[in-house]
Write a protein that holds these residues in place. Sequence first.
Motif, mmCIF file in Angstrom:
data_model
loop_
_atom_site.group_PDB
_atom_site.id
_atom_site.type_symbol
_atom_site.label_atom_id
_atom_site.label_comp_id
_atom_site.label_asym_id
_atom_site.label_seq_id
_atom_site.Cartn_x
_atom_site.Cartn_y
_atom_site.Cartn_z
ATOM 1 N N PRO A 190 0.809 -1.219 -0.081
ATOM 2 C CA PRO A 190 -0.045 -0.226 -0.004
ATOM 3 C C PRO A 190 0.862 1.298 -0.183
ATOM 4 C CG PRO A 190 -0.839 -1.428 1.424
ATOM 5 C CD PRO A 190 0.435 -2.176 1.144
ATOM 6 N N PRO A 191 0.429 2.112 -0.588
ATOM 7 C CA PRO A 191 1.065 3.412 -0.810
ATOM 8 C C PRO A 191 1.580 4.044 0.594
ATOM 9 C CG PRO A 191 -1.061 4.021 -1.556
ATOM 10 C CD PRO A 191 -0.954 2.375 -1.244
ATOM 11 N N TRP A 192 0.882 3.922 1.659
ATOM 12 C CA TRP A 192 1.093 4.484 2.967
ATOM 13 C C TRP A 192 2.372 3.619 3.600
ATOM 14 C CZ3 TRP A 192 -3.925 2.257 2.214
ATOM 15 C CH2 TRP A 192 -4.102 1.046 2.735
ATOM 16 N N SER A 197 9.950 4.501 2.338
ATOM 17 C CA SER A 197 10.940 4.049 1.702
ATOM 18 C C SER A 197 11.514 5.154 0.666
ATOM 19 C CB SER A 197 10.960 2.507 1.070
ATOM 20 O OG SER A 197 10.564 1.626 1.961
ATOM 21 N N GLY A 198 10.858 6.343 0.734
ATOM 22 C CA GLY A 198 11.169 7.280 -0.083
ATOM 23 C C GLY A 198 10.184 7.083 -1.767
ATOM 24 N N PRO A 199 10.692 7.802 -2.701
ATOM 25 C CA PRO A 199 9.865 7.668 -4.153
ATOM 26 C C PRO A 199 10.120 6.288 -4.360
ATOM 27 C CG PRO A 199 11.198 9.658 -3.973
ATOM 28 C CD PRO A 199 11.636 8.639 -2.680
ATOM 29 N N ALA A 239 2.793 7.573 -5.322
ATOM 30 C CA ALA A 239 3.793 6.380 -5.275
ATOM 31 C C ALA A 239 5.150 6.990 -5.693
ATOM 32 C CB ALA A 239 3.533 5.032 -5.425
ATOM 33 N N ARG A 240 5.038 7.673 -6.956
ATOM 34 C CA ARG A 240 6.381 7.903 -7.462
ATOM 35 C C ARG A 240 7.220 8.951 -6.612
ATOM 36 N NH1 ARG A 240 10.640 8.990 -9.031
ATOM 37 N NH2 ARG A 240 11.440 9.423 -10.949
ATOM 38 N N HIS A 241 6.570 9.771 -5.826
ATOM 39 C CA HIS A 241 7.286 10.957 -5.045
ATOM 40 C C HIS A 241 7.019 10.433 -3.439
ATOM 41 C CE1 HIS A 241 7.283 13.476 -8.624
ATOM 42 N NE2 HIS A 241 6.148 12.696 -9.177
ATOM 43 N N GLY A 242 6.711 9.244 -3.090
ATOM 44 C CA GLY A 242 6.661 8.690 -1.884
ATOM 45 C C GLY A 242 5.673 9.705 -0.977
ATOM 46 N N LEU A 243 4.591 10.001 -1.587
ATOM 47 C CA LEU A 243 3.554 10.957 -0.717
ATOM 48 C C LEU A 243 2.163 10.034 -0.693
ATOM 49 C CD1 LEU A 243 3.922 14.065 -2.701
ATOM 50 C CD2 LEU A 243 4.811 13.782 -0.465
ATOM 51 N N TYR A 244 1.411 10.376 0.349
ATOM 52 C CA TYR A 244 0.091 9.655 0.391
ATOM 53 C C TYR A 244 -0.965 10.691 1.053
ATOM 54 C CZ TYR A 244 -3.542 6.140 0.740
ATOM 55 O OH TYR A 244 -4.699 5.469 0.691
#
Length: 312
Positions: A190-192, A197-199, A239-244
């Motif tokens: 999951p993206p969270w 782990s970063g981008p 996910a590409r930028h490590g955000l949610y």
Amino acid sequence: MTEAARAAAADPAGTDSSAPVDEHGVPHGQPVLDRLVALLDLEPIEENIFRGVSPAESPVRVFGGQVAGQALVAAGRTVPTDRRVHSLHAYFLRPGDPSVPIVYEVDRTRDGRSFTTRRVVAVQHGKTIFTLSASFQIDEGGMDHAEAMPEVAAPESLPTYNERLGELREQFGSVVSVSQPIDIRYVTEPPWVRRYSGPQDAHNQVWMRADGTLPDDDLLHVCLLAYASDLTLLDAVLARHGLYWGLDNVNGASLDHAMWFHRPFRADDWFLYDCSSPSASGARGLATGRFFSRDGSLVATVVQEGLLRVLD
């Protein structure tokens, strides 16, 4: 889709004491799905004019998948039953107000020998909030090929959406489990989880299915897929930028949405939603998705551009 929009999608018409509950006390199963089906059953108020409502408990904006699904229902109600929808193109123009009904006005643009075209305008407070164009076609033979489905774990071997939310609950304490008319099982992390782990690769895979049994209504199954298509699509961009959503200071909204339906399917069977993001720039992110049925057939393709602002 933002976390607020995800919450709207989670409980389409309020709580229901008749629904079974999981180990967290969260309703699920057929009663929850039945409320979503009822939400998509529009009220005809005049020829080519329909009215839809939002869930009893909603955030400040109407969930985009709900508007797209209801608009497609309105279009389909004016089309002969021997024609299946094969494509839709939509624009989200203004935030929807969940406290008042949405009026859907259908323009019977074209009725040809093989194809039927409809345009739908969704109106609230005297203003257009959403437009949709949809094309329907009679069944025809012809060339047939498709990309192969990626090799992934079976959905039964994966934890449920609320089980994965338990990871968030352990870290933040305030995360609330929600009832879902769509059973979601993450194939990728999951993206969270991945954000720590970063981008990451701009990729997101989930198994989905309507959490119950649907009637044999082709249009309803297509509308359920349109509804589900907005649930996790923009996660591939984040996910590409490590955000949610909700964990980082990012705001977002769907700008437009396009779908092509290739083959018949049932939305109450498992389908793999394979999403990726080829580009993000100018506070916008582009995401693409492919729906595969359990037997590996490519049944639909999705493209969406979303507004994504990362705030200081």
